[in-house]
Design a protein around this motif. Structure first.
Motif, PDB file in Angstrom:
ATOM      1  N   ARG A  95       0.827  -1.217   0.000  1.00 53.09           N
ATOM      2  CA  ARG A  95       0.000   0.000   0.000  1.00 53.09           C
ATOM      3  C   ARG A  95       0.853   1.256   0.000  1.00 53.09           C
ATOM      4  O   ARG A  95       0.672   2.161   0.831  1.00 53.09           O
ATOM      5  N   LEU A  96       1.764   1.322  -0.936  1.00 57.72           N
ATOM      6  CA  LEU A  96       2.584   2.525  -1.083  1.00 57.72           C
ATOM      7  C   LEU A  96       1.730   3.652  -1.656  1.00 57.72           C
ATOM      8  O   LEU A  96       0.675   3.412  -2.230  1.00 57.72           O
ATOM      9  N   PHE A  97       2.228   4.879  -1.498  1.00 58.19           N
ATOM     10  CA  PHE A  97       1.564   6.022  -2.119  1.00 58.19           C
ATOM     11  C   PHE A  97       2.092   6.102  -3.547  1.00 58.19           C
ATOM     12  O   PHE A  97       3.071   6.788  -3.842  1.00 58.19           O
ATOM     13  N   THR A  98       1.422   5.373  -4.436  1.00 52.32           N
ATOM     14  CA  THR A  98       2.010   5.010  -5.728  1.00 52.32           C
ATOM     15  C   THR A  98       2.437   6.202  -6.575  1.00 52.32           C
ATOM     16  O   THR A  98       3.467   6.149  -7.222  1.00 52.32           O
ATOM     17  N   HIS A  99       1.631   7.265  -6.578  1.00 52.93           N
ATOM     18  CA  HIS A  99       1.937   8.366  -7.485  1.00 52.93           C
ATOM     19  C   HIS A  99       2.752   9.465  -6.827  1.00 52.93           C
ATOM     20  O   HIS A  99       2.982  10.508  -7.420  1.00 52.93           O
ATOM     21  N   MET A 100       3.175   9.227  -5.610  1.00 56.31           N
ATOM     22  CA  MET A 100       4.038  10.209  -4.947  1.00 56.31           C
ATOM     23  C   MET A 100       5.488   9.766  -5.074  1.00 56.31           C
ATOM     24  O   MET A 100       5.776   8.590  -5.278  1.00 56.31           O
ATOM     25  N   LEU A 107       8.336  11.280   3.731  1.00 57.44           N
ATOM     26  CA  LEU A 107       7.988  12.511   4.456  1.00 57.44           C
ATOM     27  C   LEU A 107       6.579  12.401   5.037  1.00 57.44           C
ATOM     28  O   LEU A 107       6.326  12.810   6.179  1.00 57.44           O
ATOM     29  N   ALA A 108       5.681  11.826   4.259  1.00 59.44           N
ATOM     30  CA  ALA A 108       4.296  11.680   4.719  1.00 59.44           C
ATOM     31  C   ALA A 108       4.242  10.868   6.010  1.00 59.44           C
ATOM     32  O   ALA A 108       3.363  11.079   6.848  1.00 59.44           O
ATOM     33  N   ALA A 109       5.193   9.950   6.145  1.00 60.25           N
ATOM     34  CA  ALA A 109       5.210   9.119   7.353  1.00 60.25           C
ATOM     35  C   ALA A 109       5.653   9.908   8.577  1.00 60.25           C
ATOM     36  O   ALA A 109       5.406   9.488   9.710  1.00 60.25           O
ATOM     37  N   ARG A 146       8.996   7.927  -8.634  1.00 55.89           N
ATOM     38  CA  ARG A 146       7.679   7.652  -8.073  1.00 55.89           C
ATOM     39  C   ARG A 146       7.635   6.224  -7.559  1.00 55.89           C
ATOM     40  O   ARG A 146       8.262   5.329  -8.127  1.00 55.89           O
ATOM     41  N   VAL A 148       5.502   3.973  -7.799  1.00 57.02           N
ATOM     42  CA  VAL A 148       4.981   2.989  -8.749  1.00 57.02           C
ATOM     43  C   VAL A 148       6.062   2.527  -9.728  1.00 57.02           C
ATOM     44  O   VAL A 148       5.966   1.462 -10.323  1.00 57.02           O
TER      45      VAL A 148
ATOM     46  N   ASP B 163      -3.904   7.755  -2.717  1.00 57.75           N
ATOM     47  CA  ASP B 163      -3.196   6.570  -3.219  1.00 57.75           C
ATOM     48  C   ASP B 163      -3.418   5.331  -2.363  1.00 57.75           C
ATOM     49  O   ASP B 163      -3.449   4.217  -2.876  1.00 57.75           O
ATOM     50  N   ALA B 164      -3.509   5.492  -1.045  1.00 59.80           N
ATOM     51  CA  ALA B 164      -3.674   4.321  -0.169  1.00 59.80           C
ATOM     52  C   ALA B 164      -4.210   4.805   1.170  1.00 59.80           C
ATOM     53  O   ALA B 164      -3.465   5.097   2.106  1.00 59.80           O
ATOM     54  N   LEU B 171      -0.380   5.610   9.301  1.00 57.28           N
ATOM     55  CA  LEU B 171       0.698   6.538   9.654  1.00 57.28           C
ATOM     56  C   LEU B 171       0.181   7.659  10.546  1.00 57.28           C
ATOM     57  O   LEU B 171       0.876   8.639  10.795  1.00 57.28           O
ATOM     58  N   LYS B 173      -2.725   9.529  10.123  1.00 59.51           N
ATOM     59  CA  LYS B 173      -3.466  10.627   9.511  1.00 59.51           C
ATOM     60  C   LYS B 173      -4.964  10.476   9.724  1.00 59.51           C
ATOM     61  O   LYS B 173      -5.529   9.427   9.422  1.00 59.51           O
TER      62      LYS B 173
END
Ligand SMILES: Nc1ncnc2c1ncn2[C@@H]1O[C@H](COP(=O)(O)OP(=O)(O)O)[C@@H](O)[C@H]1O
Ligand SMILES: [Mg+2]
Lengths: 255, 291
Positions: A95-100, A107-109, A146, A148, B163-164, B171, B173
């Motif tokens: 479940r990665l943030f595919t398009h980031m 960083l989101a983490a 990215r 993906v 995305d997920a 995490l 959020k």
């Protein structure tokens, strides 16, 4: 390799249970995750390992049982609330943030708040934590790619980089090493050992018993939603009865 | 002729605001709504009422419009966002249909089917200003705000949810709050566009706030490129100037312009989605299905 378990395991579950329709996926699981130890959760497919994680993190509601985080109940909390209390988890399907970008994934983490303002840490500290996680997972040179577009092993490490960057005290890792080649597995093992040395309480779901023997301080053997045995790796791995269950009907599982 | 072009440019700027704010929901947060015209309408009525009964000040009209459209969207989004994506689209469709009836019936606020007329032209701190510079300035400000958010933690949060969602939650959020904020911002922006629209046209009625309008704005976003900063602006300019351009073509009888326009829209959209699935400005690899 074994380190003394701290007096009070930061995460402890008792009698966790959950069924789906007629299927008793988890049937009274008790589990303690001591700080600075790797607890391997081992068992055949469908044993209920992932479901145990989902119960702890609030992704699924438990039918019965308790889950205590530093003595406080976390059952009934939302997944984001459990995460903010210091439990990081990975997913079997990543479940990665595919398009980031890889960097933004990490960083989101480091960012918890939904809004601009991130309480607690400063931006510099968060960026430093992200860079350190990228460095440790060998993804620094891929930071702008990215998610993906990454290769298989790189995706697995990106999932680990998010966990690292989240700076949690408890890691629940769902088959993080599956399908890794030997070199990647060694790198992964080093990540785990470093985290253990820092006192992180780690629960590792893993099918490859070589990896388990190498990394685990304790093993909990799960079958049909029950913990059949729990203890020192050597004892569990040598138990002929458990081996029969593990290898018996599905020998192809151990790659 | 220049007056016509200036009016067209003003409309393009206003629709660009609609498109970039809808794109903020769709492209960044992954929330699909076919009710954007509802908040456009709320802003238009609110702005018109401010100009008619309080002050004809553009800033006041825009502020009140943003507050009402953003605030109402928050009330609607908080319960609606608890459902999965597909159902949210259905919920927004229901809202769009309901709102149109309300707009037609609430005659005291909206003037009913006849609409509100005689809205004074925009002023700023007592001085008369053109609707064109006003709309361009608003568009620029909103684009700046979106660019800043997209690069910061809020943008990352929204994209991670898109995305997920479950991984974003894992995490820490708070997905519901992040989504609601994205919706509130986007709908407040649509409200501003509505106020500017009212001041520019000096007349509003319910026909500008239909499902068709919502779909048109969605088309602008998709044609231009979802998730890109400037794509929706390109899409808005393109889809707005197309009918105007067709009207100038001598070989199309004026009575057939509407039908020809529909055919060209449909054809262009279909071809575009086949050859550039991520939109004109979008990254080529992105719209493709992934293994
Ligand atoms: N969300 C769910 N809905 C229905 N059944 C589920 C769900 N999650 C797990 N199960 C069932 O629970 C059992 C245990 O699954 P799981 O925890 O994924 O096993 P493991 O991770 O050990 O392979 C399986 O029979 C699985 O089909
Ligand atoms: Mg599993």
């Amino acid at each position: 390799m074994n380190r003394p378990a701290s007096m009070d395991p930061p995460l402890r579950c008792e009698g966790l249970a959950r069924s789906f329709g007629g299927v008793q996926a988890v049937a009274g699981v008790s589990l303690a995750l001591p700080a600075g130890q790797v607890t391997a959760l081992v068992g055949p497919n469908g044993a209920g390992k992932t479901t145990v994680f989902n119960l702890i993190t609030g992704n699924l509601r438990a039918d019965a049982g308790v889950a205590l985080l530093r003595g406080q109940s976390i059952l009934g909390l939302k997944p984001w609330q459990v995460a903010r209390r210091g439990v990081a988890r990975s997913f079997q399907d990543l479940r990665l943030f595919t398009h980031m970008s890889v960097r933004d994934n990490v960083l989101a983490a480091t960012e918890r708040s939904a809004w601009f303002w991130q309480p607690g840490t400063g931006r510099r500290a968060r960026e430093a934590a992200a860079e350190a996680a990228l460095e440790a997972t060998g993804l620094a040179t891929l930071a702008t790619a990215r998610a993906v577009d990454l290769a298989y092993a790189e995706r697995k490490f990106l999932s680990m980089a998010r966990i690292l960057a989240a700076q949690a005290e408890i890691w629940l890792l769902d088959e993080p090493a599956s399908g890794l080649d030997l070199a990647s597995r060694l790198r992964f093992g080093q990540l785990l050992k470093d985290a253990r040395a820092r006192g992180v309480a780690i629960c590792l779901i893993e099918h490859n018993l070589d990896v388990v023997a190498e990394l685990a301080d304790r093993i909990a053997f799960l079958d049909q939603g029950r913990v059949l045995a729990e203890g020192e790796p050597q004892a569990i791995l040598r138990d002929p009865q458990l081996a029969a269950i593990y290898f018996g009907d599905r020998p192809q599982e151990v790659a | 002729m220049t007056a016509y072009l200036a009016s067209l440019a003003t409309l393009a700027a206003i629709f660009a605001i609609l498109a970039v704010t809808l794109n903020f929901m769709v492209g960044y947060a992954g929330i699909f709504s076919v009710a954007h015209a509802v908040f456009f309408g709320l802003g238009a009525y609110a702005g018109a009422q401010v100009a008619l009964h309080l002050v004809p000040d553009a800033l006041a009209a825009c502020a009140v419009a943003a507050l009402i459209a953003g605030g109402l969207s928050l009330c609607l989004a908080l319960p609606a966002l608890r459902v999965r994506g597909e159902y949210f689209v259905a919920a927004s469709l229901g809202l769009q249909m309901m709102a149109l009836t309300l707009f037609s019936e609430a005659k005291g606020l909206t003037g009913g089917l006849g609409g509100l007329i005689g809205i004074p032209p925009p002023r700023l701190f007592g001085f008369a200003v053109g609707a064109l510079p006003l709309s361009l300035a608003a568009l620029a400000l909103i684009l700046l705000a979106i660019a800043a958010m997209a690069r910061g933690s809020f943008g990352r949060t929204l994209q991670s949810i898109r995305d997920a969602e479950s991984a974003a939650e894992a995490l820490g959020k708070n997905v519901a709050v992040a989504k609601a904020l994205a919706v509130a911002f986007a709908c407040a922006g649509a409200g501003v566009a509505g106020a500017l629209f009212a001041l520019h046209m000096q007349f509003v009625n319910v026909e500008s706030f239909t499902l068709e309008q919502s779909v048109l704005v969605m088309a602008m976003v998709i044609v231009g490129g979802t998730g890109t900063l400037l794509g929706p602006v390109v899409g808005a300019v393109l889809l707005l100037s197309l009918p105007a351009g067709l009207a100038f073509l001598p070989f199309i009888p004026p009575t057939e312009v509407g039908a020809v326009q529909q055919i060209i829209y449909g054809l262009a959209m279909t071809l575009l989605m086949i050859f550039r699935p991520a939109g004109l400005v979008g990254d080529l690899s992105r719209g493709r299905s992934e293994a």
